[in-house]
Enzyme design. Structure first.
Site, PDB file in Angstrom:
ATOM      1  CB  SER A 116      -0.834  -0.072   1.236  1.00  0.00           C
ATOM      2  OG  SER A 116      -1.582  -1.133   1.179  1.00  0.00           O
ATOM      3  CG  HIS A 137      -2.489  -1.071  -3.796  1.00  0.00           C
ATOM      4  ND1 HIS A 137      -3.333  -0.098  -3.753  1.00  0.00           N
ATOM      5  CD2 HIS A 137      -2.500  -1.652  -2.710  1.00  0.00           C
ATOM      6  CE1 HIS A 137      -3.515   0.124  -2.218  1.00  0.00           C
ATOM      7  NE2 HIS A 137      -3.063  -0.840  -1.572  1.00  0.00           N
ATOM      8  CD  GLU A 149      -4.058   2.988  -6.027  1.00  0.00           C
ATOM      9  OE1 GLU A 149      -4.602   4.308  -5.875  1.00  0.00           O
ATOM     10  OE2 GLU A 149      -3.327   2.567  -5.267  1.00  0.00           O
ATOM     11  CG  ASN A 188      -4.059   3.469   0.792  1.00  0.00           C
ATOM     12  OD1 ASN A 188      -5.183   3.305   1.074  1.00  0.00           O
ATOM     13  ND2 ASN A 188      -3.408   2.193   0.378  1.00  0.00           N
TER      14      ASN A 188
HETATM   15  P1  NAI Z   1      -2.761  -9.903   6.725  1.00  0.00           P
HETATM   16  O1  NAI Z   1      -1.792  -9.531   8.040  1.00  0.00           O
HETATM   17  O2  NAI Z   1      -4.038 -10.283   6.851  1.00  0.00           O
HETATM   18  O3  NAI Z   1      -1.757 -10.847   5.985  1.00  0.00           O
HETATM   19  C1  NAI Z   1      -0.388 -11.150   5.693  1.00  0.00           C
HETATM   20  C2  NAI Z   1      -0.189 -12.714   5.623  1.00  0.00           C
HETATM   21  O4  NAI Z   1       1.080 -12.723   5.109  1.00  0.00           O
HETATM   22  C3  NAI Z   1      -0.372 -13.220   6.791  1.00  0.00           C
HETATM   23  O5  NAI Z   1      -1.074 -14.297   6.740  1.00  0.00           O
HETATM   24  C4  NAI Z   1       1.325 -13.798   7.176  1.00  0.00           C
HETATM   25  O6  NAI Z   1       1.333 -15.103   7.697  1.00  0.00           O
HETATM   26  C5  NAI Z   1       1.890 -13.725   5.744  1.00  0.00           C
HETATM   27  N1  NAI Z   1       3.438 -13.609   5.742  1.00  0.00           N
HETATM   28  C6  NAI Z   1       4.164 -12.619   6.459  1.00  0.00           C
HETATM   29  N2  NAI Z   1       5.258 -13.080   5.916  1.00  0.00           N
HETATM   30  C7  NAI Z   1       5.396 -13.940   5.206  1.00  0.00           C
HETATM   31  C8  NAI Z   1       6.318 -14.565   4.331  1.00  0.00           C
HETATM   32  N3  NAI Z   1       7.754 -14.317   4.476  1.00  0.00           N
HETATM   33  N4  NAI Z   1       6.065 -15.487   3.380  1.00  0.00           N
HETATM   34  C9  NAI Z   1       4.669 -16.032   3.293  1.00  0.00           C
HETATM   35  N5  NAI Z   1       3.728 -15.230   3.961  1.00  0.00           N
HETATM   36  C10 NAI Z   1       4.008 -14.232   5.051  1.00  0.00           C
HETATM   37  O7  NAI Z   1      -2.334  -8.638   5.965  1.00  0.00           O
HETATM   38  P2  NAI Z   1      -3.115  -8.018   4.567  1.00  0.00           P
HETATM   39  O8  NAI Z   1      -4.222  -6.934   4.914  1.00  0.00           O
HETATM   40  O9  NAI Z   1      -3.293  -9.187   3.824  1.00  0.00           O
HETATM   41  O10 NAI Z   1      -1.953  -6.991   3.849  1.00  0.00           O
HETATM   42  C11 NAI Z   1      -0.890  -7.700   3.163  1.00  0.00           C
HETATM   43  C12 NAI Z   1      -0.268  -6.672   2.170  1.00  0.00           C
HETATM   44  O11 NAI Z   1      -1.406  -6.063   1.273  1.00  0.00           O
HETATM   45  C13 NAI Z   1       0.289  -5.549   2.992  1.00  0.00           C
HETATM   46  O12 NAI Z   1       1.365  -5.000   2.127  1.00  0.00           O
HETATM   47  C14 NAI Z   1      -0.739  -4.376   3.014  1.00  0.00           C
HETATM   48  O13 NAI Z   1      -0.228  -3.019   2.804  1.00  0.00           O
HETATM   49  C15 NAI Z   1      -1.461  -4.547   1.620  1.00  0.00           C
HETATM   50  N6  NAI Z   1      -2.710  -4.050   1.453  1.00  0.00           N
HETATM   51  C16 NAI Z   1      -3.784  -4.338   2.458  1.00  0.00           C
HETATM   52  C17 NAI Z   1      -4.881  -3.972   2.417  1.00  0.00           C
HETATM   53  C18 NAI Z   1      -6.104  -3.977   3.245  1.00  0.00           C
HETATM   54  O14 NAI Z   1      -7.129  -3.290   3.070  1.00  0.00           O
HETATM   55  N7  NAI Z   1      -5.644  -4.836   4.308  1.00  0.00           N
HETATM   56  C19 NAI Z   1      -5.679  -3.089   1.148  1.00  0.00           C
HETATM   57  C20 NAI Z   1      -4.343  -3.130  -0.118  1.00  0.00           C
HETATM   58  C21 NAI Z   1      -3.033  -3.627   0.182  1.00  0.00           C
END
Ligand code: NAI
Length: 281
Positions: A116, A137, A149, A188
């Site tokens: 993000s 994104h 995006e 964002n």
């Molecule tokens: P989340 O915390 O729900 O999921 C992240 C996942 O990545 C976790 O399940 C974790 O176990 C896994 N993980 C961490 N390190 C890892 C690795 N080395 N190898 C494999 N898996 C690994 O977070 P979320 O919300 O899914 O966000 C993920 C990305 O998406 C971030 O970069 C965030 O900024 C971006 N994002 C989030 C949005 C949102 O609304 N939550 C919207 C758009 C982008």
């Protein structure tokens, strides 16, 4: 057609894997550790069951059959497109991109990040192929929101952007907008200061959480209020994006308010942890 890899099966990674599999693509999802893998599988199954019930897909089982979950990054070797959706931490993501660069063998494979706010340039230069690295994104919930995006860095090739655009629009049926590689991109950079302003309003006792949210829903036709939206995004992710914006622009409007920081310290992360500004069952 791309052979897709997704790294991370949290809120976003699961959604990205789902839309790719629903588009008929072969998807491999990598998670860190058995517990997270199990949670990711449950998230996918629940979302696909909902989609089947609503008649959006014919068979959840058929879509699931196109998704393989694993703990091993090495299984991504034959992928033509990998989308990273792990924790919003620059160092952790850069290390992952360096690893992916070694593992993914197709010479024209695209390595994309769902970040993000982290500069795509930092991820591109962690690899030996920055021309093939860009931001794709997605928005949460991925199966529902139609926007992506596309974020090229200064070193991303035009051909990479065009392939990503075709993937997002022609294969996934999303609408793609193009943004420069600046923290927050378009959405964002506008949305996060708005959410932070709502948190400051609550923190100062200016209005209750319900009145802040109802104000925007009923007075400005927003589908949900800013505090409910922060809970949906995840308060940790909201804070991380705010920090990246603040780091980049040094504008006070991007600085995470203390209440947000304390809630993250307390593990009150929003919907995904069961409690944020509101409580979820
Ligand atoms: P989340 O915390 O729900 O999921 C992240 C996942 O990545 C976790 O399940 C974790 O176990 C896994 N993980 C961490 N390190 C890892 C690795 N080395 N190898 C494999 N898996 C690994 O977070 P979320 O919300 O899914 O966000 C993920 C990305 O998406 C971030 O970069 C965030 O900024 C971006 N994002 C989030 C949005 C949102 O609304 N939550 C919207 C758009 C982008």
């Amino acid at each position: 057609m791309e052979r897709v890899g997704v790294v991370g099966c949290g809120q976003m990674g699961a959604g990205i894997a789902e839309v790719c599999a629903r588009a008929g693509l072969d998807v491999i999802v990598v998670e860190a550790g058995e517990a997270a893998l199990g949670a990711g599988r449950k998230r996918l199954e629940a979302s696909l069951a909902r989609a089947e019930k609503k008649g959006k897909i014919d068979s959840a089982a058929d879509v699931l059959a196109r998704i393989r979950l694993t703990e091993s990054l090495d299984e991504l070797a034959d992928r033509t497109l990998v989308v990273e959706a792990i924790v919003e931490n620059e160092q952790v993501k850069a290390e992952l991109f360096a690893q992916l660069d070694k593992i993914v063998t197709a010479p024209d494979a695209i390595l994309a990040s769902n970040t993000s706010s982290i500069p795509i340039m930092k991820l591109g230069t962690a690899t030996g192929r920055p021309a093939q690295v860009l931001g794709i994104h997605f928005f949460n919930p991925v199966p529902v929101l139609p926007l992506v995006e596309l974020v090229p860095s200064l070193l991303t090739a035009d051909a990479t952007v065009e392939r990503a655009r075709s993937f997002a629009q022609d294969v996934l049926g999303k609408h793609a907008i193009l943004c420069q590689d600046r923290a927050g991109f378009v959405v964002n950079a506008l949305l996060i200061p708005f959410i932070l302003a709502a948190v400051r309003m609550l923190e100062s006792g200016f209005a209750s959480r319900e009145d802040i949210d109802e104000g925007l829903v009923r007075g400005a036709a927003h589908p949900q209020g800013p505090l409910a939206l922060a809970d949906l995004i995840g308060l940790d992710t909201t804070k991380a994006v705010a920090e990246s914006l603040y780091e980049e622009f040094k504008e006070p409007l991007y600085a995470p308010p203390p209440l947000l920081a304390r809630m993250v310290d307390a593990g009150l992360l929003g919907r995904k942890s069961g409690r944020g500004f509101y409580t979820y069952s």
